[in-house]
Design a protein around this motif. Structure first.
Motif, mmCIF file in Angstrom:
data_model
loop_
_atom_site.group_PDB
_atom_site.id
_atom_site.type_symbol
_atom_site.label_atom_id
_atom_site.label_comp_id
_atom_site.label_asym_id
_atom_site.label_seq_id
_atom_site.Cartn_x
_atom_site.Cartn_y
_atom_site.Cartn_z
ATOM 1 N N GLU A 1 -5.004 0.683 1.303
ATOM 2 C CA GLU A 1 -4.783 2.120 1.140
ATOM 3 C C GLU A 1 -6.100 2.833 0.821
ATOM 4 O OE1 GLU A 1 -2.109 3.384 2.038
ATOM 5 O OE2 GLU A 1 -0.609 1.805 1.845
ATOM 6 N N ALA A 2 -6.907 2.224 -0.025
ATOM 7 C CA ALA A 2 -8.206 2.826 -0.358
ATOM 8 C C ALA A 2 -9.097 2.918 0.879
ATOM 9 C CB ALA A 2 -8.893 2.009 -1.446
ATOM 10 N N GLU A 3 -9.035 1.921 1.753
ATOM 11 C CA GLU A 3 -9.818 1.946 2.988
ATOM 12 C C GLU A 3 -9.360 3.070 3.912
ATOM 13 O OE1 GLU A 3 -9.431 -1.925 4.664
ATOM 14 O OE2 GLU A 3 -10.724 -2.882 3.186
ATOM 15 N N ILE A 4 -8.052 3.290 3.977
ATOM 16 C CA ILE A 4 -7.522 4.365 4.818
ATOM 17 C C ILE A 4 -8.039 5.717 4.334
ATOM 18 C CG2 ILE A 4 -5.409 5.632 5.391
ATOM 19 C CD1 ILE A 4 -3.991 2.897 5.564
ATOM 20 N N VAL A 5 -8.007 5.939 3.030
ATOM 21 C CA VAL A 5 -8.501 7.198 2.464
ATOM 22 C C VAL A 5 -9.985 7.374 2.765
ATOM 23 C CG1 VAL A 5 -8.954 8.444 0.316
ATOM 24 C CG2 VAL A 5 -6.751 7.298 0.651
ATOM 25 N N ALA B 1 -1.026 11.181 0.835
ATOM 26 C CA ALA B 1 -0.006 10.129 0.849
ATOM 27 C C ALA B 1 -0.598 8.759 0.542
ATOM 28 C CB ALA B 1 0.702 10.112 2.203
ATOM 29 N N HIS B 2 -1.635 8.388 1.266
ATOM 30 C CA HIS B 2 -2.218 7.052 1.072
ATOM 31 C C HIS B 2 -2.996 6.967 -0.232
ATOM 32 C CE1 HIS B 2 -1.015 5.323 4.919
ATOM 33 N NE2 HIS B 2 -1.244 6.512 5.449
ATOM 34 N N GLY B 3 -3.570 8.089 -0.669
ATOM 35 C CA GLY B 3 -4.235 8.104 -1.966
ATOM 36 C C GLY B 3 -3.240 7.900 -3.094
ATOM 37 N N ALA B 4 -2.063 8.512 -2.973
ATOM 38 C CA ALA B 4 -1.018 8.313 -3.983
ATOM 39 C C ALA B 4 -0.590 6.850 -4.034
ATOM 40 C CB ALA B 4 0.179 9.210 -3.682
#
Length: 202
Positions: free
Chosen positions: A60-64, A29-32
Protein backbone atom coordinates in the motif's frame (compact mmCIF):
# COMPACT_ATOMS: atom_id res chain seq x y z
CA UNK A 1 -19.86 12.40 -20.11
CA UNK A 2 -17.76 9.35 -20.94
CA UNK A 3 -16.92 6.09 -19.23
CA UNK A 4 -13.20 6.65 -19.91
CA UNK A 5 -10.55 9.25 -19.23
CA UNK A 6 -10.35 12.04 -21.75
CA UNK A 7 -10.42 13.70 -24.05
CA UNK A 8 -6.73 12.75 -24.19
CA UNK A 9 -4.22 15.33 -25.37
CA UNK A 10 -2.35 15.06 -28.67
CA UNK A 11 0.19 12.71 -27.11
CA UNK A 12 -2.41 10.40 -25.58
CA UNK A 13 -2.07 11.63 -22.00
CA UNK A 14 -4.90 11.80 -19.47
CA UNK A 15 -6.00 15.39 -18.65
CA UNK A 16 -4.19 16.73 -15.59
CA UNK A 17 -7.41 17.59 -13.74
CA UNK A 18 -8.60 14.00 -14.08
CA UNK A 19 -5.19 12.69 -13.00
CA UNK A 20 -5.26 14.94 -9.94
CA UNK A 21 -8.76 14.00 -8.77
CA UNK A 22 -8.35 10.25 -9.36
CA UNK A 23 -4.86 10.12 -7.86
CA UNK A 24 -6.04 12.03 -4.79
CA UNK A 25 -8.85 9.52 -4.28
CA UNK A 26 -6.54 6.53 -4.71
CA UNK A 27 -3.90 8.01 -2.40
CA UNK A 28 -6.56 8.64 0.24
CA UNK A 29 -7.85 5.05 -0.02
CA UNK A 30 -4.51 3.25 -0.18
CA UNK A 31 -2.93 5.64 2.31
CA UNK A 32 -5.71 4.83 4.78
CA UNK A 33 -5.05 1.12 4.29
CA UNK A 34 -1.31 1.61 4.85
CA UNK A 35 -1.93 3.54 8.09
CA UNK A 36 -4.43 1.01 9.38
CA UNK A 37 -2.20 -1.93 8.52
CA UNK A 38 0.62 -0.23 10.44
CA UNK A 39 -1.55 0.31 13.55
CA UNK A 40 -3.08 -3.17 13.40
CA UNK A 41 0.18 -5.08 13.18
CA UNK A 42 1.60 -6.25 16.51
CA UNK A 43 5.31 -5.95 17.28
CA UNK A 44 5.58 -9.75 17.04
CA UNK A 45 3.79 -11.71 14.32
CA UNK A 46 1.89 -14.65 15.81
CA UNK A 47 -0.33 -15.84 12.96
CA UNK A 48 -0.12 -16.39 9.21
CA UNK A 49 -2.63 -13.64 8.44
CA UNK A 50 -0.51 -11.14 10.40
CA UNK A 51 2.40 -12.02 8.11
CA UNK A 52 0.17 -11.20 5.16
CA UNK A 53 -0.79 -7.86 6.77
CA UNK A 54 2.89 -6.96 7.02
CA UNK A 55 3.38 -7.59 3.31
CA UNK A 56 0.25 -5.61 2.43
CA UNK A 57 1.39 -2.64 4.49
CA UNK A 58 4.43 -2.16 2.26
CA UNK A 59 2.46 -2.73 -0.96
CA UNK A 60 0.00 0.00 0.00
CA UNK A 61 2.84 2.39 0.81
CA UNK A 62 4.39 1.66 -2.61
CA UNK A 63 1.10 2.44 -4.35
CA UNK A 64 0.88 5.82 -2.59
CA UNK A 65 4.50 6.64 -3.42
CA UNK A 66 4.03 5.67 -7.06
CA UNK A 67 0.94 7.85 -7.49
CA UNK A 68 2.54 10.86 -5.86
CA UNK A 69 5.37 10.78 -8.39
CA UNK A 70 3.54 9.63 -11.52
CA UNK A 71 0.65 12.12 -11.41
CA UNK A 72 0.62 15.42 -13.29
CA UNK A 73 -0.78 17.47 -10.40
CA UNK A 74 -2.76 20.69 -10.86
CA UNK A 75 -4.52 22.89 -8.27
CA UNK A 76 -7.96 21.52 -7.33
CA UNK A 77 -9.92 23.66 -4.89
CA UNK A 78 -12.60 21.01 -4.38
CA UNK A 79 -10.15 18.47 -2.99
CA UNK A 80 -10.22 19.94 0.51
CA UNK A 81 -13.74 18.88 1.39
CA UNK A 82 -13.64 15.82 -0.85
CA UNK A 83 -10.58 14.39 0.91
CA UNK A 84 -12.21 15.07 4.27
CA UNK A 85 -15.26 13.02 3.27
CA UNK A 86 -13.08 10.21 1.90
CA UNK A 87 -10.94 10.02 5.02
CA UNK A 88 -14.05 9.81 7.19
CA UNK A 89 -15.38 6.95 5.08
CA UNK A 90 -12.29 4.80 5.69
CA UNK A 91 -12.67 4.89 9.48
CA UNK A 92 -13.62 1.66 11.30
CA UNK A 93 -17.32 1.00 11.77
CA UNK A 94 -18.91 -1.29 14.39
CA UNK A 95 -19.54 -4.83 13.18
CA UNK A 96 -22.69 -6.41 14.52
CA UNK A 97 -22.15 -9.68 16.32
CA UNK A 98 -18.38 -9.30 16.83
CA UNK A 99 -17.51 -8.55 20.45
CA UNK A 100 -13.75 -9.11 20.21
CA UNK A 101 -12.33 -5.66 19.43
CA UNK A 102 -9.11 -7.02 17.96
CA UNK A 103 -10.97 -9.38 15.66
CA UNK A 104 -13.48 -6.67 14.73
CA UNK A 105 -10.58 -4.42 13.75
CA UNK A 106 -9.07 -7.12 11.56
CA UNK A 107 -12.43 -7.75 9.88
CA UNK A 108 -12.92 -4.03 9.27
CA UNK A 109 -9.49 -3.76 7.67
CA UNK A 110 -9.94 -6.86 5.52
CA UNK A 111 -13.39 -5.78 4.30
CA UNK A 112 -12.18 -2.25 3.54
CA UNK A 113 -9.15 -3.56 1.66
CA UNK A 114 -11.30 -6.06 -0.23
CA UNK A 115 -13.73 -3.32 -1.27
CA UNK A 116 -10.93 -1.01 -2.43
CA UNK A 117 -8.97 -3.66 -4.31
CA UNK A 118 -11.98 -5.35 -5.91
CA UNK A 119 -14.21 -2.33 -6.45
CA UNK A 120 -11.75 0.22 -7.83
CA UNK A 121 -10.31 -0.61 -11.25
CA UNK A 122 -8.63 2.59 -12.47
CA UNK A 123 -6.86 1.03 -15.46
CA UNK A 124 -10.25 0.04 -16.92
CA UNK A 125 -10.91 3.77 -17.42
CA UNK A 126 -7.98 4.14 -19.84
CA UNK A 127 -8.95 4.50 -23.52
CA UNK A 128 -7.18 2.16 -25.94
CA UNK A 129 -5.22 5.10 -27.38
CA UNK A 130 -3.80 6.22 -24.03
CA UNK A 131 -0.03 6.67 -24.20
CA UNK A 132 1.32 3.33 -22.99
CA UNK A 133 4.57 4.69 -21.52
CA UNK A 134 3.04 7.70 -19.76
CA UNK A 135 3.88 7.51 -16.02
CA UNK A 136 0.26 7.95 -14.92
CA UNK A 137 -1.00 5.29 -17.32
CA UNK A 138 1.70 2.87 -16.20
CA UNK A 139 0.93 3.64 -12.54
CA UNK A 140 -2.77 2.84 -12.92
CA UNK A 141 -1.99 -0.45 -14.64
CA UNK A 142 0.53 -1.33 -11.95
CA UNK A 143 -1.97 -0.52 -9.20
CA UNK A 144 -4.63 -2.70 -10.77
CA UNK A 145 -2.15 -5.57 -11.08
CA UNK A 146 -1.08 -5.22 -7.44
CA UNK A 147 -4.70 -4.96 -6.30
CA UNK A 148 -5.43 -8.33 -7.85
CA UNK A 149 -2.57 -9.88 -5.91
CA UNK A 150 -3.45 -8.15 -2.63
CA UNK A 151 -7.07 -9.19 -2.96
CA UNK A 152 -6.08 -12.82 -2.48
CA UNK A 153 -4.85 -12.04 1.03
CA UNK A 154 -8.16 -10.53 2.07
CA UNK A 155 -10.08 -13.46 0.60
CA UNK A 156 -7.98 -15.98 2.51
CA UNK A 157 -8.60 -14.16 5.80
CA UNK A 158 -12.31 -13.49 5.26
CA UNK A 159 -12.91 -17.12 4.33
CA UNK A 160 -10.58 -18.47 7.00
CA UNK A 161 -11.55 -20.82 9.83
CA UNK A 162 -11.42 -18.06 12.46
CA UNK A 163 -14.40 -16.33 10.87
CA UNK A 164 -16.63 -19.32 10.12
CA UNK A 165 -18.83 -18.68 13.20
CA UNK A 166 -19.17 -15.03 12.12
CA UNK A 167 -19.94 -15.61 8.46
CA UNK A 168 -23.20 -13.61 8.42
CA UNK A 169 -21.66 -10.63 10.22
CA UNK A 170 -18.62 -10.65 7.94
CA UNK A 171 -20.77 -10.88 4.80
CA UNK A 172 -22.94 -7.96 5.94
CA UNK A 173 -19.89 -5.82 6.76
CA UNK A 174 -18.31 -6.65 3.40
CA UNK A 175 -21.46 -5.73 1.50
CA UNK A 176 -21.71 -2.38 3.27
CA UNK A 177 -18.06 -1.57 2.57
CA UNK A 178 -18.37 -2.41 -1.10
CA UNK A 179 -21.45 -0.22 -1.46
CA UNK A 180 -19.77 2.72 0.29
CA UNK A 181 -16.55 2.46 -1.74
CA UNK A 182 -18.46 2.15 -5.04
CA UNK A 183 -20.47 5.26 -4.21
CA UNK A 184 -17.41 7.35 -3.36
CA UNK A 185 -15.49 6.13 -6.43
CA UNK A 186 -18.43 6.86 -8.74
CA UNK A 187 -18.87 10.35 -7.28
CA UNK A 188 -15.16 11.14 -7.66
CA UNK A 189 -15.22 10.06 -11.30
CA UNK A 190 -18.44 11.87 -12.14
CA UNK A 191 -16.96 15.08 -10.71
CA UNK A 192 -14.43 15.07 -13.59
CA UNK A 193 -16.78 13.98 -16.36
CA UNK A 194 -16.42 10.20 -16.13
CA UNK A 195 -19.51 8.08 -15.67
CA UNK A 196 -20.63 4.49 -16.05
CA UNK A 197 -23.09 3.38 -18.70
CA UNK A 198 -24.56 0.84 -16.24
CA UNK A 199 -24.10 -0.32 -12.67
CA UNK A 200 -21.13 -2.55 -13.47
CA UNK A 201 -18.00 -1.28 -11.80
CA UNK A 202 -14.95 -0.31 -13.77
Amino acid sequence: MSGFFGPLDSEGRVPANQQTRVAAFLISAHGALARQFAFTLPMKLDTAWQTELNAQLYREAEIVSLLMRATAWVPDLALGYMVASWETAWLPAPIDGVADRSLAGAIHLATLAHAIHAGIRPAALLPVNAKADDPFVMALRRIEFESGRLLQGQILFLKGPELVPLRDAVSAALEKRHAAVRKLWREALESVGITFTNDAER
